[in-house]
Scaffold this motif. Structure first.
Motif, PDB file in Angstrom:
ATOM      1  N   GLU A  75       7.656  43.814  85.028  1.00  0.00           N
ATOM      2  CA  GLU A  75       6.477  44.683  85.381  1.00  0.00           C
ATOM      3  C   GLU A  75       6.468  45.876  84.404  1.00  0.00           C
ATOM      4  OE1 GLU A  75       4.442  47.099  89.306  1.00  0.00           O
ATOM      5  OE2 GLU A  75       6.543  46.938  89.040  1.00  0.00           O
ATOM      6  N   ILE A  76       4.918  46.101  83.921  1.00  0.00           N
ATOM      7  CA  ILE A  76       4.565  47.017  83.206  1.00  0.00           C
ATOM      8  C   ILE A  76       3.405  47.683  83.749  1.00  0.00           C
ATOM      9  CG2 ILE A  76       3.708  47.678  80.920  1.00  0.00           C
ATOM     10  CD1 ILE A  76       4.432  44.781  79.771  1.00  0.00           C
ATOM     11  N   GLN A  77       3.609  49.169  83.498  1.00  0.00           N
ATOM     12  CA  GLN A  77       2.685  50.091  83.978  1.00  0.00           C
ATOM     13  C   GLN A  77       2.352  51.141  83.001  1.00  0.00           C
ATOM     14  OE1 GLN A  77       4.086  52.215  87.499  1.00  0.00           O
ATOM     15  NE2 GLN A  77       2.138  52.219  88.400  1.00  0.00           N
ATOM     16  N   LEU A  78       0.950  51.466  82.950  1.00  0.00           N
ATOM     17  CA  LEU A  78       0.618  52.602  82.196  1.00  0.00           C
ATOM     18  C   LEU A  78       0.089  53.781  83.073  1.00  0.00           C
ATOM     19  CD1 LEU A  78      -1.505  50.999  79.110  1.00  0.00           C
ATOM     20  CD2 LEU A  78       0.214  52.620  78.876  1.00  0.00           C
ATOM     21  N   SER A  86      -1.252  48.467  85.882  1.00  0.00           N
ATOM     22  CA  SER A  86      -0.078  47.592  85.796  1.00  0.00           C
ATOM     23  C   SER A  86      -0.194  46.243  86.034  1.00  0.00           C
ATOM     24  CB  SER A  86       0.734  48.301  87.239  1.00  0.00           C
ATOM     25  OG  SER A  86       0.020  47.760  88.407  1.00  0.00           O
ATOM     26  N   GLN A  87       0.826  45.479  85.580  1.00  0.00           N
ATOM     27  CA  GLN A  87       0.926  44.027  85.813  1.00  0.00           C
ATOM     28  C   GLN A  87       2.284  43.462  85.728  1.00  0.00           C
ATOM     29  OE1 GLN A  87      -1.189  42.311  82.168  1.00  0.00           O
ATOM     30  NE2 GLN A  87      -0.685  40.256  82.779  1.00  0.00           N
ATOM     31  N   SER A 131       2.696  42.814  76.729  1.00  0.00           N
ATOM     32  CA  SER A 131       2.001  44.066  76.335  1.00  0.00           C
ATOM     33  C   SER A 131       0.897  44.152  77.609  1.00  0.00           C
ATOM     34  CB  SER A 131       1.325  44.050  75.186  1.00  0.00           C
ATOM     35  OG  SER A 131       0.246  43.279  75.111  1.00  0.00           O
ATOM     36  N   LEU A 132       0.481  45.410  77.586  1.00  0.00           N
ATOM     37  CA  LEU A 132      -0.670  45.975  78.668  1.00  0.00           C
ATOM     38  C   LEU A 132      -1.397  46.766  77.919  1.00  0.00           C
ATOM     39  CD1 LEU A 132      -1.494  45.462  81.524  1.00  0.00           C
ATOM     40  CD2 LEU A 132      -0.012  47.532  82.138  1.00  0.00           C
ATOM     41  N   GLU A 133      -2.798  46.760  78.211  1.00  0.00           N
ATOM     42  CA  GLU A 133      -3.702  47.464  77.498  1.00  0.00           C
ATOM     43  C   GLU A 133      -4.654  48.319  78.380  1.00  0.00           C
ATOM     44  OE1 GLU A 133      -5.849  45.159  74.841  1.00  0.00           O
ATOM     45  OE2 GLU A 133      -4.420  45.035  73.404  1.00  0.00           O
ATOM     46  N   PHE A 134      -5.094  49.323  77.903  1.00  0.00           N
ATOM     47  CA  PHE A 134      -6.116  49.975  78.783  1.00  0.00           C
ATOM     48  C   PHE A 134      -7.004  50.675  77.941  1.00  0.00           C
ATOM     49  CE2 PHE A 134      -7.468  53.977  81.350  1.00  0.00           C
ATOM     50  CZ  PHE A 134      -8.168  53.157  82.408  1.00  0.00           C
ATOM     51  N   THR A 135      -8.441  50.961  78.184  1.00  0.00           N
ATOM     52  CA  THR A 135      -9.286  51.532  77.296  1.00  0.00           C
ATOM     53  C   THR A 135     -10.083  52.636  78.014  1.00  0.00           C
ATOM     54  OG1 THR A 135      -9.774  49.497  76.034  1.00  0.00           O
ATOM     55  CG2 THR A 135     -11.585  51.142  76.066  1.00  0.00           C
ATOM     56  N   PHE A 136     -10.000  53.790  77.617  1.00  0.00           N
ATOM     57  CA  PHE A 136     -10.757  54.987  77.839  1.00  0.00           C
ATOM     58  C   PHE A 136     -11.283  55.731  77.234  1.00  0.00           C
ATOM     59  CE2 PHE A 136      -6.734  56.404  76.788  1.00  0.00           C
ATOM     60  CZ  PHE A 136      -6.549  57.862  76.490  1.00  0.00           C
ATOM     61  N   THR A 137     -12.325  56.700  77.444  1.00  0.00           N
ATOM     62  CA  THR A 137     -12.929  57.620  76.390  1.00  0.00           C
ATOM     63  C   THR A 137     -12.309  59.146  76.808  1.00  0.00           C
ATOM     64  OG1 THR A 137     -14.658  56.693  76.529  1.00  0.00           O
ATOM     65  CG2 THR A 137     -15.179  58.831  75.909  1.00  0.00           C
ATOM     66  N   PRO A 138     -11.559  59.568  75.640  1.00  0.00           N
ATOM     67  CA  PRO A 138     -10.726  60.806  75.769  1.00  0.00           C
ATOM     68  C   PRO A 138     -11.699  62.168  75.958  1.00  0.00           C
ATOM     69  CG  PRO A 138      -9.749  59.790  73.876  1.00  0.00           C
ATOM     70  CD  PRO A 138     -11.132  58.988  74.345  1.00  0.00           C
ATOM     71  N   THR A 139     -11.466  63.055  76.724  1.00  0.00           N
ATOM     72  CA  THR A 139     -12.427  64.272  76.623  1.00  0.00           C
ATOM     73  C   THR A 139     -11.108  65.527  76.347  1.00  0.00           C
ATOM     74  OG1 THR A 139     -11.319  64.811  79.032  1.00  0.00           O
ATOM     75  CG2 THR A 139     -13.401  63.410  78.630  1.00  0.00           C
ATOM     76  N   ILE A 158       0.860  60.450  77.934  1.00  0.00           N
ATOM     77  CA  ILE A 158       0.755  58.769  78.288  1.00  0.00           C
ATOM     78  C   ILE A 158       2.047  58.100  78.468  1.00  0.00           C
ATOM     79  CG2 ILE A 158       0.107  56.644  77.218  1.00  0.00           C
ATOM     80  CD1 ILE A 158      -2.120  57.984  78.379  1.00  0.00           C
ATOM     81  N   VAL A 159       2.367  57.577  79.505  1.00  0.00           N
ATOM     82  CA  VAL A 159       3.682  57.043  79.986  1.00  0.00           C
ATOM     83  C   VAL A 159       3.630  55.194  79.978  1.00  0.00           C
ATOM     84  CG1 VAL A 159       5.629  56.984  81.721  1.00  0.00           C
ATOM     85  CG2 VAL A 159       4.260  58.932  81.079  1.00  0.00           C
ATOM     86  N   CYS A 160       4.489  54.745  79.338  1.00  0.00           N
ATOM     87  CA  CYS A 160       4.364  53.283  79.390  1.00  0.00           C
ATOM     88  C   CYS A 160       5.924  53.172  80.104  1.00  0.00           C
ATOM     89  CB  CYS A 160       4.546  52.844  77.720  1.00  0.00           C
ATOM     90  SG  CYS A 160       4.759  51.042  77.726  1.00  0.00           S
ATOM     91  N   GLN A 161       5.833  52.258  81.030  1.00  0.00           N
ATOM     92  CA  GLN A 161       6.991  52.078  81.586  1.00  0.00           C
ATOM     93  C   GLN A 161       7.167  50.625  81.963  1.00  0.00           C
ATOM     94  OE1 GLN A 161       8.082  54.910  85.388  1.00  0.00           O
ATOM     95  NE2 GLN A 161       7.823  52.617  86.415  1.00  0.00           N
ATOM     96  N   ALA A 162       8.316  50.208  81.860  1.00  0.00           N
ATOM     97  CA  ALA A 162       8.635  48.615  81.840  1.00  0.00           C
ATOM     98  C   ALA A 162       9.837  48.322  82.873  1.00  0.00           C
ATOM     99  CB  ALA A 162       8.865  48.035  80.514  1.00  0.00           C
ATOM    100  N   THR A 163       9.620  47.525  83.865  1.00  0.00           N
ATOM    101  CA  THR A 163      10.718  47.144  84.678  1.00  0.00           C
ATOM    102  C   THR A 163      11.186  45.942  84.940  1.00  0.00           C
ATOM    103  OG1 THR A 163      10.157  49.034  86.037  1.00  0.00           O
ATOM    104  CG2 THR A 163      11.680  47.575  87.341  1.00  0.00           C
TER     105      THR A 163
END
Length: 538
Positions: free
Chosen positions: A150-153, A162-163, A178-186, A194-199
């Motif tokens: 399991e991966i979680q951002l 998460s996935q 891998s796991l991706e996420f798109t966002f617009t920084p402010t 930013i935390v990348c967690q794998a279990t």
């Protein structure tokens, strides 16, 4: 592998292990239940019979008689199966068989493997910039089995996505997920984590690896601001200080450059402040302040003007400053200065004064004549002063007024001296070549200032003499015929003096003969007397 096959395989393993536990002699194995080993590590199984007092032997095998993929070391009452390194081939149920005298015993153990060797990695599609979408990617390398991953951002402890990877595969292999996420920084995201967690679930127990990265949010440089002290309009010799500022994150690096005539830029400074001292006219131009950081560039321009007296006056002549009589010429003048200098053309007279001709940049002369030759003057004039440049114009014509003469005459006698002379009326002088023509080929004569002297003329010197006068414009030829005459008659060869000498010699020679005759006779008689000789003839 289909799930029903996995269940049947698992049940057969349990029955096999239960059967393997039945024994006549007590067999101990370590670890007692099962072994969980990571691919690439070293692992070992130990089988022992501490109560055996008889002869003892051990043997190892897998459930389906696959290769052990390990080395067996037996010492006393213990036998160890070493797997180094652990690989996919080690994922089996192993059976240790013991013979203690007439007694036998067996003990089985299951070896399960996994791969979870590295912390997750965080990757960005681009540098995160305020107001621009960006993709963050969490990558977990070399995982097995992936169905237990399991991966979680997370951002600032809040889950983004998460996935779970539940798919089953037929081939055992390590995989990178891998796991991706798109966002617009402010701007509020600046400094957040930013935390990348794998279990990975191993033997029903979660094993977690985490990578944390503080977000570096960028802001592209904003419009630079330029201040100029004392002014953008300067006098020659003045100094000026220009300061540039620009906002951005991280703070932009400021540089100064100057625009060149060809469009390129000449770097001047890597500091926010540019100071120019003792300004000259060529320092006039457009100066560029540029703010640069990792996500962008912004620039601002300022124009400096340095006022100076006319200078660097130049003249260009088309087609050339040396011309053929009758042709036209354009003479163009330019002069640097501020304000732009006025151009004045003049011609220098013999007394040194200037004769004004035109107030245009270009002076044109058509159908030039030789008297147009001379020195022309261009002056650049403004309120601050005067600067001038001169050019000499030379008007040439093809050779003309060519004269070829023989002195004293074109008809001379043998032995006379004659001078053949060639002159040309052109100014400047042209090249003059004297030749003697002949059927076998022309002979170039060594002349001095166009004159060739023949000393003691001979008949062979008679013939055609040619003068060639040439310059860059053209050439002109002239020729004369030299006549060399021989002596007119034989009397020229027998003058009166020669006749007297001839007669005298006719008398002397016989007399000499008589003297020689009597001398010989006297010699024959032993003596000689001129008186006796004469008497004998009486």
């Amino acid at each position: 592998m289909p799930r029903n096959i996995v269940v049947i395989f698992g049940a057969s393993n349990i029955l096999w292990m239960v059967f393997a536990v039945s024994q006549n002699v007590k067999v101990e194995i370590f670890p007692e239940d099962k072994m969980i080993a990571q691919i690439g590590d070293s692992a070992s199984l130990t089988c022992s019979v501490p109560d055996c007092k008889s002869s003892l032997s051990f043997s190892w095998r897998t459930q389906i008689d696959s290769p052990l993929n390990g080395k067996v070391k037996t010492t006393g009452t213990k036998s160890t199966l070493v797997m180094n390194p652990v690989s996919f081939e080690n994922e089996h149920s192993y059976l240790c068989t013991v013979s203690c005298g007439d007694l036998k015993g067996e003990r089985g153990i299951q070896v399960e493997i996994y791969s979870f060797p590295k912390d997750p990695e965080i990757h960005w599609s681009d540098l995160p910039e305020v107001g621009k979408p960006v993709t963050v990617r969490c990558l977990v390398p070399d995982v097995y089995p992936v169905e237990k991953l399991e991966i979680q951002l997370l951002k600032d402890n809040h889950a983004l996505v998460s996935q779970n990877f539940l798919e089953l595969v037929d081939i055992k292999s390590k995989e990178t997920k891998s796991l991706e996420f798109t966002f617009t920084p402010t701007e509020e995201d600046i400094g957040k984590a930013i935390v990348c967690q794998a279990t990975l679930i191993i033997d029903y127990q979660p094993s977690t690896k985490t990578t944390t990265e503080k977000m570096q949010i960028y802001i592209s440089p904003k419009d630079p601001v330029i201040s100029v002290n004392p002014s953008t309009s300067l006098q020659e010799g003045d100094s000026v200080m220009m300061t540039c500022t620009s906002e951005g994150l991280p703070a932009p690096q400021i540089s100064w450059s100057k625009k060149l005539d060809n469009g390129d830029q000449q770097l001047l400074s890597g500091n926010a402040t540019l100071t120019l001292i003792a300004m000259r006219m060529e320092d006039s131009g457009i100066y560029v302040c540029e703010g640069v950081n990792p996500v962008g560039t912004n620039r601002k321009e300022v124009e400096l003007t340095v006022q100076v007296a006319p200078r660097d006056t130049t003249i260009s002549v088309n087609p050339s400053s040396t011309l053929e009589e009758g042709s036209s010429v354009n003479m163009t003048c330019s002069s640097d200065g501020f304000p732009a200098p006025k151009i004045l053309w003049s011609k220098k007279l013999k007394d040194g004064n200037l004769e004004p001709l035109a107030e245009n940049t270009t002076l044109t002369l058509t159908s030039t004549k030789m008297e147009d030759s001379g020195i022309y003057v261009c002056e650049g004039i403004n309120q601050a002063g005067i600067n001038r440049k001169e050019v000499e114009l030379i008007i040439q014509a093809a050779p003309k007024d060519l004269q070829l003469t023989a002195f004293p005459s074109e008809s001379v006698k043998e032995g006379d001296t004659v001078i053949i002379s060639c002159t040309c009326g052109n100014v400047p002088p042209t090249l003059i070549i004297l030749k003697k023509k002949a059927e076998t080929g022309d002979t170039v004569l060594k002349s001095t200032d166009g004159a060739y002297t023949i000393h003691r003329a001979r008949l062979a010197d008679a013939g055609v003499y040619e003068c060639e006068s040439k310059n860059e414009i053209g050439l002109q030829l002239r020729s004369i015929t030299l006549d060399v005459k021989g002596r007119e008659s034989n009397k020229d060869y027998f003058s009166s003096e020669l006749l007297v000498l001839y007669c005298a010699s006719s008398l002397i020679i016989p007399a000499i003969g008589v003297i020689i005759y009597f001398a010989r006779k006297a010699n024959m008689r032993g003596s000689y007397s001129l008186v006796d000789a004469q008497k004998s003839k009486v």
